[in-house]
Each structure stands twice: as structure tokens, then as C-alpha cells.
Design a protein around this motif. Structure first.
Motif, mmCIF file in Angstrom:
data_model
loop_
_atom_site.group_PDB
_atom_site.id
_atom_site.type_symbol
_atom_site.label_atom_id
_atom_site.label_comp_id
_atom_site.label_asym_id
_atom_site.label_seq_id
_atom_site.Cartn_x
_atom_site.Cartn_y
_atom_site.Cartn_z
ATOM 1 N N HIS A 151 -3.469 -1.022 0.470
ATOM 2 C CA HIS A 151 -4.330 0.104 0.861
ATOM 3 C C HIS A 151 -5.379 0.400 -0.206
ATOM 4 C CE1 HIS A 151 -5.545 3.964 2.534
ATOM 5 N NE2 HIS A 151 -5.455 4.449 1.305
ATOM 6 N N LYS A 152 -4.981 0.260 -1.490
ATOM 7 C CA LYS A 152 -5.885 0.587 -2.585
ATOM 8 C C LYS A 152 -6.635 -0.631 -3.105
ATOM 9 C CE LYS A 152 -2.665 4.277 -3.829
ATOM 10 N NZ LYS A 152 -1.549 4.687 -4.694
ATOM 11 N N PRO A 158 1.768 -3.802 -7.731
ATOM 12 C CA PRO A 158 1.936 -2.632 -6.866
ATOM 13 C C PRO A 158 1.715 -1.316 -7.596
ATOM 14 C CG PRO A 158 4.084 -3.438 -7.543
ATOM 15 C CD PRO A 158 3.069 -4.422 -8.067
ATOM 16 N N GLY A 160 2.810 2.901 -7.803
ATOM 17 C CA GLY A 160 4.107 3.577 -7.766
ATOM 18 C C GLY A 160 4.433 4.152 -6.394
ATOM 19 N N GLY A 161 3.516 3.991 -5.457
ATOM 20 C CA GLY A 161 3.734 4.560 -4.124
ATOM 21 C C GLY A 161 4.499 3.641 -3.191
ATOM 22 N N THR A 162 4.758 2.427 -3.661
ATOM 23 C CA THR A 162 5.479 1.476 -2.811
ATOM 24 C C THR A 162 6.943 1.888 -2.718
ATOM 25 O OG1 THR A 162 6.103 -0.836 -2.535
ATOM 26 C CG2 THR A 162 5.777 -0.088 -4.793
ATOM 27 N N ASN A 163 7.524 1.759 -1.541
ATOM 28 C CA ASN A 163 8.889 2.233 -1.318
ATOM 29 C C ASN A 163 9.621 1.298 -0.375
ATOM 30 O OD1 ASN A 163 10.899 4.018 -1.891
ATOM 31 N ND2 ASN A 163 10.268 5.560 -0.398
ATOM 32 N N GLU A 168 2.813 3.664 0.751
ATOM 33 C CA GLU A 168 2.904 5.129 0.725
ATOM 34 C C GLU A 168 2.066 5.787 1.824
ATOM 35 O OE1 GLU A 168 1.367 7.265 -2.680
ATOM 36 O OE2 GLU A 168 -0.326 5.930 -2.883
ATOM 37 N N VAL A 169 1.090 5.045 2.329
ATOM 38 C CA VAL A 169 0.207 5.614 3.341
ATOM 39 C C VAL A 169 0.881 5.641 4.716
ATOM 40 C CG1 VAL A 169 -1.959 5.183 4.577
ATOM 41 C CG2 VAL A 169 -1.879 5.011 2.108
ATOM 42 N N LYS A 171 4.816 4.435 6.412
ATOM 43 C CA LYS A 171 6.136 3.812 6.224
ATOM 44 C C LYS A 171 6.339 2.574 7.092
ATOM 45 C CE LYS A 171 8.540 8.048 4.911
ATOM 46 N NZ LYS A 171 9.341 9.164 5.406
ATOM 47 N N ASP B 108 -2.718 8.563 -6.293
ATOM 48 C CA ASP B 108 -2.176 8.524 -4.938
ATOM 49 C C ASP B 108 -3.271 8.081 -3.970
ATOM 50 O OD1 ASP B 108 0.442 9.457 -5.503
ATOM 51 O OD2 ASP B 108 -0.339 11.481 -5.744
ATOM 52 N N ALA B 109 -2.852 7.644 -2.807
ATOM 53 C CA ALA B 109 -3.811 7.231 -1.780
ATOM 54 C C ALA B 109 -4.560 8.454 -1.250
ATOM 55 C CB ALA B 109 -3.077 6.529 -0.642
ATOM 56 N N VAL B 112 -3.133 10.801 1.761
ATOM 57 C CA VAL B 112 -2.013 11.734 1.597
ATOM 58 C C VAL B 112 -2.504 13.118 1.158
ATOM 59 C CG1 VAL B 112 -0.452 9.828 0.972
ATOM 60 C CG2 VAL B 112 -1.432 11.243 -0.841
ATOM 61 N N THR B 160 8.302 3.235 -12.826
ATOM 62 C CA THR B 160 9.259 3.784 -11.862
ATOM 63 C C THR B 160 10.577 3.020 -11.968
ATOM 64 O OG1 THR B 160 7.372 4.236 -10.425
ATOM 65 C CG2 THR B 160 9.538 4.439 -9.425
ATOM 66 N N ASP B 164 12.408 0.204 -5.612
ATOM 67 C CA ASP B 164 13.113 -0.830 -4.856
ATOM 68 C C ASP B 164 12.089 -1.589 -4.028
ATOM 69 O OD1 ASP B 164 14.814 -2.344 -3.344
ATOM 70 O OD2 ASP B 164 15.358 -0.716 -1.977
ATOM 71 N N PRO B 165 11.799 -2.850 -4.283
ATOM 72 C CA PRO B 165 12.380 -3.684 -5.337
ATOM 73 C C PRO B 165 11.838 -3.290 -6.716
ATOM 74 C CG PRO B 165 10.637 -4.882 -4.195
ATOM 75 C CD PRO B 165 10.800 -3.577 -3.485
ATOM 76 N N GLN B 169 7.663 -3.789 -10.272
ATOM 77 C CA GLN B 169 7.278 -2.674 -11.149
ATOM 78 C C GLN B 169 7.454 -3.067 -12.621
ATOM 79 O OE1 GLN B 169 6.005 0.278 -10.074
ATOM 80 N NE2 GLN B 169 6.160 -0.350 -7.937
ATOM 81 N N ASN B 226 14.370 12.277 -1.733
ATOM 82 C CA ASN B 226 15.024 10.995 -1.434
ATOM 83 C C ASN B 226 14.388 10.314 -0.225
ATOM 84 O OD1 ASN B 226 16.789 10.937 -3.524
ATOM 85 N ND2 ASN B 226 18.606 11.479 -2.342
ATOM 86 N N ASN B 227 14.044 11.126 0.776
ATOM 87 C CA ASN B 227 13.503 10.547 2.009
ATOM 88 C C ASN B 227 12.015 10.240 1.933
ATOM 89 O OD1 ASN B 227 16.016 10.732 3.212
ATOM 90 N ND2 ASN B 227 15.617 12.776 4.055
ATOM 91 N N ASN B 228 11.300 10.985 1.090
ATOM 92 C CA ASN B 228 9.838 10.884 1.174
ATOM 93 C C ASN B 228 9.109 10.469 -0.093
ATOM 94 O OD1 ASN B 228 9.246 11.933 3.997
ATOM 95 N ND2 ASN B 228 10.584 13.516 3.169
ATOM 96 N N VAL B 229 9.728 10.632 -1.254
ATOM 97 C CA VAL B 229 8.975 10.316 -2.468
ATOM 98 C C VAL B 229 9.387 8.935 -2.987
ATOM 99 C CG1 VAL B 229 8.300 11.089 -4.762
ATOM 100 C CG2 VAL B 229 8.859 12.778 -3.007
ATOM 101 N N PRO B 230 8.430 8.020 -2.996
ATOM 102 C CA PRO B 230 8.746 6.659 -3.446
ATOM 103 C C PRO B 230 9.316 6.652 -4.857
ATOM 104 C CG PRO B 230 6.558 6.741 -2.469
ATOM 105 C CD PRO B 230 7.031 8.161 -2.589
ATOM 106 N N GLY B 231 10.349 5.869 -5.060
ATOM 107 C CA GLY B 231 10.864 5.649 -6.411
ATOM 108 C C GLY B 231 11.710 6.781 -6.957
#
Lengths: 214, 310
Positions: A151-152, A158, A160-163, A168-169, A171, B108-109, B112, B160, B164-165, B169, B226-231
Motif C-alpha cells: 500500500h505504501k 514491511p 509495522g502495520g503488517t499483521n 493494515e489498510v 485485513k 501509518d497508512a 486509517v 515490533t 507475525d511473521p 521485521q 489484540n484484534n485490531n492493532v498489528p504486532g
């Protein structure tokens, strides 16, 4: 490879046509037919919509490849109906709009927004895989372009928004760098990810971009 | 001359930093209050840069305010909103006003945040920004031109440890070290065993690590993160502890927050006593006024940041 388009809202189209009561519609037999945004069926639907807006449709056509020079011939064939119209509504991508403008004195109004050049991954699913930036890094990113897939557009790994492999934009969207990492790892080439990528040159070929073969 | 924050990093002292968020608008009362409350309790104060892509009073402005009040600012700088010319110019401005600590972030993007149609710039990324800082210190800008006047920065970045993975990072962490990062603030950590194994990796590099401590104020907030914030991963035991604090029939108002302060204090105490890393970065996110309470809960009520060089 297709030029991917999306139809503007009818409000936007009506606003674009507000200066004219009579309209000629042009579709395209290639990309916008494949994406169902400017094929025969959509052109006929648009005709109905324009009539609801109290426009008079002087005629319509679906040009085989609206962006090539044969468009001149199609235009000529419909010279009379086009002359009867105040403007031409183009259900082509922006390349088609450009070409139509070359051959027409009448104003050309786009009915579509041109989004990207995409490949058809699975039937009906088009993906942008190249942004034609002029600085290809695919050799070091396992063939996955981070400039358009991230996205960026990050080229050094990567954010830090990758999950869990997602962006992050959204899911539902894959993180480009998770894909690149997995493929490089499978290829035993993780070292490529450690290479520092310098800031990109955004003017490798300055705009407006033109090349001449001779 | 090395900044006070860099001197602290290079001292034997346990380093404590915190952060404040600039307001939406020019009413600086609350921010000034937070600065005054915290400036002498920590080694440095981060000022966020349009955190979560929400437009606010600028990070540079907040850093100048900290400077004016006698504190030690750490300028957060994201790559989201400025191209390389603007980033370099802001760095020169910062240096000219004695703001020497910079935390380099991707940002951040845009979607958001609250300006969803804005262009995301990302002309540089965090690694390239770190390198740019070292270039400026060498007397050159990114155009290769000579600068008039020397600049010096204490440059850091984030990592971070719960990603995961994780390996991508860690690779980026190494790139940031190579590009010139001398300190790292981590994303919030809650599992100190996981953190200890991250530290085994990080100890191989000549950098200082500040563990990210994000204040939890309720079980709901922990679940949400836990559900919404990466890392970020809050272990179930902590969530249960927060839930139990408010479930008691005689639980006073604010029992969740009090428990969160206790948990944050407990973690800081454990990190400090076991010297798990070089310090902590406390993020109280909207509750900056409780940072002294967190320090008290960590057994640091009378602790003073000094930053003596060993």
C-alpha cells in the motif's frame, strides 16, 4: 493485460453532459468489453439511462480497439450521427478518450474512470502487478512488485502495520512483504531482502513520457 | 554536542521516555500541562507525528514547546506526509533549534486516518530516512550538495517484537541498524518471555533498546488491541486480571485503569530489575497525566533521570 475501468456514477455522468442535449455513445470491444464497463450491453444500458435524463442519443458504436488508429475509420462511418450530437460519451478507458479526441472535433466526455493496467488472475479478477515506474526491482523481490503491491510502496521491507500476513489498510489484502518474504525464503534467497534499496528515482523518465523507436 | 537523551542512552542508567500527542488545533494548554508534568520525570519525550494519520499540531511544534519548557524532545518523523526535500528541511530546522533526537517511522497508512483522500507520500521509507540523517551529518543532502553548518542527531527507529511473521521485521531491524539507528523503541510488549528472546537477538547489535509499555485501561481495550492493532499481543492472563479488577462487587470507579497502571508498573519493575533491556518507552495514549503513577507503581516514585556518562 487490460486497462481496468469503473463506470462513473450517473450523477457524475449527467454533470459531465450538462452542456449538451444530444449525445453519441462510443464503447470499446477490447478492455471495457472484458471488464463489462463499455461493451455492447453496457452501451445499450447507458443509452437507456441517458434517455431517462432527457438526452437524445443520436447513435452509438462499439469500436473494436478504441485506442488504436483504426478508430479513425469507425468515427468516419458514424460521421453523420456524431455530427448530430453535441458531444461523444466515451465508455472506453482513458487511452480511448485520448484517441477519440485526436479524431473528433466534438468534445469527448469520459463515462468511466481508468484505474490501472491489470492482468486477469482468475476469470473476472484483475490485479495491478506493475505501475510502470521505470525502476524495476522485481529481480530482488521474487517477482512481486512492492511499489504497487505494498500500500505504501515500500522497497526496504514491511512496515509495522503488517499483521499475520495481511495489510493494515485491509485485513483481506495480503501484505506484499509477507508474500515477498515467503517466496524469497522458498527460493533460498532471503539475502535479497537484506539488500538496501536506495530512494527511488521518480524521474527515471520525466513526464510527459515518450519514447521513439527511431 | 551529544544530546541529553543520547548521553542517557550511553550511560549506565535505565532510560525512561514517554510521549505526548499534540492537539487538534492550537490550544496547547493540555499538551503544555503534560510537558510540565513529565519533562523532569523522564530522559526524553516523544512528540507524535499525526499519529494514526490524524492531522494535528505538528510534531516539530510540540518539540519546540518541550525545549522551551526545559525538557528533552524526541522528534517523531514519519515518511507519510513529506517528500525528501521537506523531510531534510525539517531536520535542518530541528537541528537549528536544538532538537537532536529523531525517531524515524514509516507512518501509518493514509486511509486509517481522518484525511482519507490525501496522497500518501512515502518518497523515503524509514530505512532511507535514517540514512538521510547520517548523510546530513556528513555534510551532504540527498542531492549530493554540501551543507553550510554541521548537524548532529541521535537517530532511532521502531521494531515490533511480537510481529507475525517475525523474521521480515528482524531483517528490517538489521537494515535500520546498518542505516544508522542507534536506539529502538519497541511496539507494545506484554509477554516478557517473548521479549527476552527478542532481546537475545537484539543484543547482537550495537543499539539501545527501549521496551514499549502501552497502558491498558480495561480488558476491552486489551481485546481490541489484540484484534485490531498489528504486532500487539496481550496474554489472556493479563486480560483476565483486568476483567477481575472491575468485576469485584466493591470495585471503585476507575478500577480498570488502576489495574492497568499496576500492570505497567509491574512490567517496568521487572524489566528494570532484570535489566532485560536498556530502558522503557511509556505510551499512556491520552492519559499522559498517569505516567508518574506508572513510575510509582514500578517503584520509581523518587527516581530521577540523570544520564551520567559511565
Amino acid at each position: 493485460m487490460k486497462s481496468i475501468t469503473r463506470q462513473k456514477s450517473l450523477e457524475q455522468i449527467e454533470r459531465g453532459l450538462s452542456d449538451w442535449a444530444r449525445v453519441f455513445i462510443v464503447g470499446c470491444g477490447t478492455c471495457t468489453t472484458a471488464t463489462m464497463t463499455g461493451g455492447l450491453e453496457q452501451v445499450l444500458e447507458m443509452k437507456e439511462q441517458l434517455e431517462k435524463m432527457d438526452k437524445w442519443v443520436s447513435g452509438w458504436t462499439v469500436i473494436p480497439v478504441a485506442c488504436d488508429e483504426m478508430t479513425a475509420v469507425s468515427i468516419e462511418e458514424h460521421g453523420r450521427a456524431i455530427a448530430d450530437a453535441g458531444c461523444v460519451l466515451a465508455m472506453t478507458c482513458a487511452l480511448g478518450v485520448h484517441r477519440l479526441n485526436q479524431y473528433l472535433e466534438r468534445p469527448v466526455v469520459p463515462a468511466l474512470d481508468t484505474l490501472f493496467i491489470g492482468v486477469e488472475e482468475t476469470p473476472g479478477c484483475f490485479r495491478e502487478v506493475c505501475g510502470q515506474c521505470g525502476e524495476c526491482v522485481l529481480g530482488e523481490t521474487a517477482g512481486i512488485c512492492p511499489v504497487v503491491t505494498c500500500h505504501k510502496g515500500l522497497v526496504n521491507g514491511p512496515c509495522g502495520g503488517t499483521n499475520r500476513g495481511k495489510c493494515e489498510v485491509d485485513k483481506e489484502r495480503d501484505c506484499a512483504w509477507s508474500l515477498i518474504y515467503a517466496r524469497l525464503k522458498a527460493q533460498g534467497r532471503l539475502q535479497a531482502m537484506r539488500n538496501y534499496q536506495p530512494p527511488r528515482n521518480h524521474h527515471r523518465m520525466p513526464r510527459p513520457r515518450v519514447t521513439r523507436l527511431v | 554536542m551529544a544530546s541529553r537523551f543520547r548521553q542517557a542512552l550511553n550511560s549506565s542508567e535505565f532510560v525512561v521516555t514517554s510521549e505526548i500527542a499534540p492537539p487538534k488545533g492550537i490550544n496547547l494548554e493540555t499538551m503544555t500541562h503534560h510537558v510540565d508534568l513529565l519533562k523532569d520525570r523522564v530522559h526524553g519525550l516523544n512528540v507524535t507525528d499525526h499519529q494514526s494519520s490524524v492531522m494535528r499540531y505538528p510534531s516539530l511544534g510540540g518539540c519546540l514547546l518541550i525545549k522551551e519548557r526545559g525538557g528533552e524532545p524526541i522528534l517523531q518523523m514519519t515518511c507519510r506526509d513529506r517528500n525528501r526535500l521537506a523531510l531534510e528541511a525539517d531536520l535542518l530546522f530541528a537541528a537549528s533549534r536544538g532538537i537532536q533526537n529523531v525517531l524515524c517511522l514509516t507512518g501509518d497508512a493514509v486511509p486509517v486516518g481522518d484525511h482519507k483522500e490525501a496522497a500518501g507520500v512515502f518518497d523515503l521509507d524509514s530505512v532511507q530516512l535514517l540514512k538521510a540523517i547520517r548523510e546530513l551529518e556528513a555534510g551532504r543532502d540527498l542531492g549530493g550538495n554540501t551543507l553550510d553548518g554541521d548537524v548532529e542527531f541521535c537517530a532511532g527507529a521502531i521494531v515490533t517484537p511480537e510481529a507475525d511473521p517475525l523474521e521480515p521485521q528482524l531483517i528490517k531491524f538489521e537494515k535500520k541498524v546498518e542505516a544508522g539507528a542507534e536506539f529502538f523503541q519497541t511496539q507494545a510488549i506484554y509477554d516478557l518471555d517473548n521479549f527476552a528472546s527478542f532481546m537475545e537477538f537484539a543484543r547482537q547489535y550495537p543499539v539501545k533498546i527501549l521496551a514499549g509499555i502501552v497502558l491498558l485501561s480495561s480488558a476491552k481495550m486489551a481485546q481490541y488491541m489484540n484484534n485490531n492493532v498489528p504486532g500487539i499481543f496481550v496474554p489472556q492472563a493479563l486480560i483476565d486480571e483486568l476483567a477481575a479488577a472491575v468485576a469485584a462487587p466493591d470495585a471503585p470507579k476507575g478500577a480498570g485503569l488502576a489495574k492497568g497502571i499496576e500492570i505497567a508498573g509491574r512490567m517496568i519493575r521487572e524489566i528494570r530489575e532484570n535489566r532485560l533491556c536498556d530502558g522503557v518507552h511509556i505510551m499512556a495514549i491520552g492519559r499522559e497525566e498517569v505516567v508518574p503513577d506508572i513510575l510509582a507503581a514500578a517503584g520509581m516514585a523518587d527516581w530521577q533521570p540523570t544520564g551520567r556518562i559511565v
